[in-house]
Design an enzyme around this catalytic site. Structure first.
Site, mmCIF file in Angstrom:
data_model
loop_
_atom_site.group_PDB
_atom_site.id
_atom_site.type_symbol
_atom_site.label_atom_id
_atom_site.label_comp_id
_atom_site.label_asym_id
_atom_site.label_seq_id
_atom_site.Cartn_x
_atom_site.Cartn_y
_atom_site.Cartn_z
ATOM 1 C CD GLU A 250 -1.554 14.527 -9.325
ATOM 2 O OE1 GLU A 250 -2.270 13.817 -8.555
ATOM 3 O OE2 GLU A 250 -0.897 14.050 -10.041
ATOM 4 C CE LYS B 160 -6.050 13.383 0.443
ATOM 5 N NZ LYS B 160 -7.514 12.973 0.385
ATOM 6 N NE ARG C 29 -5.592 5.164 -5.338
ATOM 7 C CZ ARG C 29 -4.583 5.648 -4.525
ATOM 8 N NH1 ARG C 29 -4.546 5.920 -3.433
ATOM 9 N NH2 ARG C 29 -3.354 5.499 -5.301
ATOM 10 N NE ARG D 251 -7.527 4.305 1.063
ATOM 11 C CZ ARG D 251 -7.014 3.779 2.097
ATOM 12 N NH1 ARG D 251 -7.675 2.443 2.380
ATOM 13 N NH2 ARG D 251 -5.971 4.125 2.819
ATOM 14 C CD GLU E 225 -10.522 10.409 -5.053
ATOM 15 O OE1 GLU E 225 -9.830 9.396 -5.435
ATOM 16 O OE2 GLU E 225 -10.899 10.727 -4.248
ATOM 17 C CG PHE F 5 -4.795 10.251 -9.727
ATOM 18 C CD1 PHE F 5 -3.746 9.209 -8.898
ATOM 19 C CD2 PHE F 5 -6.089 10.082 -9.202
ATOM 20 C CE1 PHE F 5 -3.991 8.244 -8.042
ATOM 21 C CE2 PHE F 5 -6.446 9.059 -8.200
ATOM 22 C CZ PHE F 5 -5.288 8.507 -7.639
HETATM 23 P P1 ATP Z 1 -7.662 10.093 3.303
HETATM 24 O O1 ATP Z 1 -8.366 9.713 4.550
HETATM 25 O O2 ATP Z 1 -6.795 11.431 3.132
HETATM 26 O O3 ATP Z 1 -8.470 10.106 2.027
HETATM 27 P P2 ATP Z 1 -6.587 7.666 2.614
HETATM 28 O O4 ATP Z 1 -6.163 6.850 3.851
HETATM 29 O O5 ATP Z 1 -7.870 7.307 2.096
HETATM 30 O O6 ATP Z 1 -6.705 9.168 3.018
HETATM 31 P P3 ATP Z 1 -4.217 8.309 1.458
HETATM 32 O O7 ATP Z 1 -3.453 7.961 0.514
HETATM 33 O O8 ATP Z 1 -3.935 9.056 2.726
HETATM 34 O O9 ATP Z 1 -5.730 7.580 1.445
HETATM 35 O O10 ATP Z 1 -4.926 9.719 0.553
HETATM 36 C C1 ATP Z 1 -5.059 9.635 -0.588
HETATM 37 C C2 ATP Z 1 -6.331 9.547 -1.209
HETATM 38 O O11 ATP Z 1 -6.999 10.711 -1.910
HETATM 39 C C3 ATP Z 1 -6.552 8.314 -2.253
HETATM 40 O O12 ATP Z 1 -6.888 7.240 -1.837
HETATM 41 C C4 ATP Z 1 -7.511 9.069 -3.495
HETATM 42 O O13 ATP Z 1 -8.819 8.622 -2.866
HETATM 43 C C5 ATP Z 1 -7.640 10.402 -3.160
HETATM 44 N N1 ATP Z 1 -7.288 11.300 -4.090
HETATM 45 C C6 ATP Z 1 -7.838 12.568 -4.214
HETATM 46 N N2 ATP Z 1 -7.068 13.204 -5.368
HETATM 47 C C7 ATP Z 1 -5.997 12.466 -5.501
HETATM 48 C C8 ATP Z 1 -4.837 12.592 -6.140
HETATM 49 N N3 ATP Z 1 -4.642 13.835 -6.944
HETATM 50 N N4 ATP Z 1 -3.871 11.587 -6.371
HETATM 51 C C9 ATP Z 1 -3.929 10.420 -5.386
HETATM 52 N N5 ATP Z 1 -5.017 10.117 -4.658
HETATM 53 C C10 ATP Z 1 -5.915 11.405 -4.812
#
Ligand code: ATP
Length: 588
Positions: free
Chosen positions: A250, A252, A257, A272, A302, A342
């Site tokens: 998917e 990103k 979130r 989040r 998102e 998502f």
């Molecule tokens: P990052 O610093 O990479 O954003 P994070 O620690 O906030 O990471 P991760 O689970 O590591 O959280 O990365 C997923 C984040 O990416 C999610 O919290 C969400 O906000 C975002 N995101 C974007 N697109 C998607 C997707 N297709 N599916 C899930 N999460 C997504």
């Protein structure tokens, strides 16, 4: 229940960092606690009054607390301030001040946990012009009846400086032992916590109704579910190695979130970090229920800022304009978004967490009717490296960060980071392979064009072992004038008189901040450092790790708490990864 029992317990807990000892202290405390008080104790242990998503904030400033101590003890504020400067802990300073006072006055009334909790709750709810005076009155009335030790903990809770170093898992271990006689039941408690985000409620349920009732714990609409997180991978090959040859990719997207709970007309949004963020997105509240085909549902999406003319995704920081209490309507029209769905976690009264990814996605596409505002996140099933690369390119060209890769046959694991979801990000100019999210702990005043702002910031990682923030670098590049202005506005109210005791830094700053704000940086390398404290002694005795050529990416991570910042463990992994690359290239 007498508050002195809790204060004695807290005092023992403060004297150790050993998990087994802490668990034992907690078990002893829980066994002494009447069941109807247990949830209050669990919140207080976490330094809060209610679960985060209810947004009950104590918000008492140091100055106000000092006025209350002065009112209660009759000792001038100046003297209290001097005492505070000696140790850097206002709770402790108050206990010394009140020690002097109790020699001349006597205690009027024993204070109970219920009374302390209710008074703190009233303080949290106070608003308006006279609220400051009322807060002082409530605090000083508690302090009047408190012993010095009790006073010190009341103040620590009020100021948000209670640091017992107790992880949620330790609380759950102790609950399992105290109320089911078996530590292994932690797993069952964990599930209950992951779906409710309310440790107090979990504690109360096991204490009053037993472990059987915990097994029946279910998702409750309008209580957020702890989100599933992804591991990072550096390449398509690594992803294939971990996931096999048939998984979903998917986009990103680079937004915020949002977990959306809907029943009829009622809608709530959670971030989040499980805070209620409904106020920032009136457009989601208004439009989404209209296109949902379900009686009730919990969805994940998102929210991404867009260019209305081209439909292109804009970077995350555009959403920051919505982080305001007033004039939000204006921000909504000036900075439009789309909501990109998502996942579905709950549908018509039933949990979807056990349903595999493929079927959740199918269900999602039946529940949400797409329009200009609501979309599904672009997804494709990939089978080999070429297909991933292709989709990755498309994603970057559309303005997103890279890909999320998800195993087709796996359930939604609430509250955990694992390899069923992987993230593959564009590396920017970042030779480390990923960015770091760091906590701002100190600032240095700017010169020249930067006068009147913090031109350079001192940043820290989160040390999970000690629940502290360890310095890792100073950063002065990557800031636009707008960033500097914005950061000044946010950081100025966080300046403290003394360095917060959770900050571990040898480097001196012009000003110290409450360690609360997280920003994203990239860097060229991680090096051994004699000054910085991140991962101290882990790679080399007597030395820590530092970032070389750090640069702010422009992203203020408002949705992250300081405990969500990059940890020392993560920095060590990146450091070792970098050594491996250098070794593979025969550089060392
Ligand atoms: P990052 O610093 O990479 O954003 P994070 O620690 O906030 O990471 P991760 O689970 O590591 O959280 O990365 C997923 C984040 O990416 C999610 O919290 C969400 O906000 C975002 N995101 C974007 N697109 C998607 C997707 N297709 N599916 C899930 N999460 C997504």
């Amino acid at each position: 229940m007498e508050f002195s029992i809790l204060a004695d317990s807290f005092s023992k807990m403060e004297s150790t960092r050993k998990r087994l000892e802490l668990t034992q202290f907690l078990v002893e405390l829980f066994e002494k606690t009447p069941h109807e008080v247990i949830s209050k104790i669990v919140y207080l242990i976490q330094g809060k009054l209610r679960p985060d998503f209810e947004g009950v904030e104590l918000g008492v400033a140091e100055k106000l607390a000092m006025r209350a101590i002065s009112k209660s003890s009759g000792i001038p504020i100046k003297k209290i301030e001097d005492e505070y400067r000696k140790g850097g802990d206002l709770g402790h300073a108050a206990s010394i001040i009140l020690e002097q006072k109790t020699q001349t006055t006597f205690l009027v009334e024993d204070i109970t946990i219920e009374r302390v909790y209710e008074t703190l709750f009233k303080i949290a709810k106070l608003e308006g012009v006279r609220s400051q005076d009322m807060k002082i009155k409530y605090i000083s009335s508690l302090l009047n009846d408190a012993s010095p030790l009790e006073a010190s903990f009341i103040l620590k809770i009020l100021l948000g400086t209670l640091r017992l170093g107790i992880a949620e898992n330790t609380v759950m271990d102790a609950l399992a032992i105290a109320f089911s006689g078996n530590k292994e039941n932690r797993k069952i408690l964990e599930y209950a916590y992951n779906v409710s985000s309310d440790l107090g409620k979990v504690a109360e349920t096991i204490a009053i109704k037993g472990i059987k009732e915990i097994e029946k714990f279910e998702i409750i609409l309008f209580n957020p579910i702890r989100p599933m997180l992804a591991d990072r991978v550096k390449s398509e090959d690594e992803a294939i190695e971990k996931m096999g040859d048939n998984f979903a990719a998917e986009y990103k997207l680079d937004g915020e979130r949002v977990q959306i709970h809907i029943e009829g007309e009622k809608v709530e949004l959670f971030s989040r970090s499980l805070e209620k963020i409904s106020n920032y997105y009136p457009d989601i509240i208004e439009n989404i229920p209209k296109i949902i085909q379900a009686d009730n549902v919990i969805l994940e999406a998102e929210a991404v800022a867009i260019n209305e003319n081209t439909g292109e995704f804009l970077p995350f920081q555009e959403l920051m304009h919505r982080r305001r209490k007033y004039k939000i309507e204006k921000a909504v029209t000036q900075y439009p978004i789309t909501v990109n769905f998502f996942d579905v976690l709950y549908y018509n009264g039933k949990s979807c967490l056990e349903v595999d990814y493929k079927n959740r996605r199918d269900r999602l596409e039946k529940i949400v009717k797409e329009d200009n505002f609501a979309k599904y996140i672009p997804m494709t099933i990939v089978k080999n490296k070429n297909e991933i690369e292709d989709f990755f390119e498309n994603s970057i060209n559309a303005g997103s960060e890279g890909l999320m890769l998800k195993m087709l046959d796996k359930p939604y694991k609430a509250g955990s980071r694992g390899s069923h979801w992987l993230k593959l990000k564009r590396e920017y100019q970042n030779e480390l392979g990923d960015s770091l999210d760091l906590v701002i702990i100190g600032g240095f005043f700017g010169k020249g064009r930067r006068t009147g702002s913090y031109g350079t910031l001192l940043l820290a990682t989160y040390d999970e072992d000690y629940d502290t923030f360890t310095s890792i670098c100073k950063v002065g590049t990557g800031f636009s004038d707008e960033n500097l202005d914005q950061l000044y506005q946010i950081l100025h109210p966080k300046v403290t008189i003394k360095k917060n005791p959770r900050i571990n830094s040898e480097m001196e700053a012009d000003v110290w901040f409450e360690p609360e704000l997280v920003i994203e940086v990239v860097a060229s390398e991680i090096t051994i450092s004699p000054i910085h404290k991140a991962a101290k002694d882990k790679i080399r005795k007597g030395a820590g790790l530092a970032l070389r050529f750090p640069k702010f990416t422009g992203k203020i991570r408002m949705e992250k708490t300081s405990e969500d910042a990059s940890t020392n463990e993560e920095v060590i992994t990146l450091y070792k990864g970098q050594k491996k690359v250098a070794h593979d290239k025969n550089l060392i």
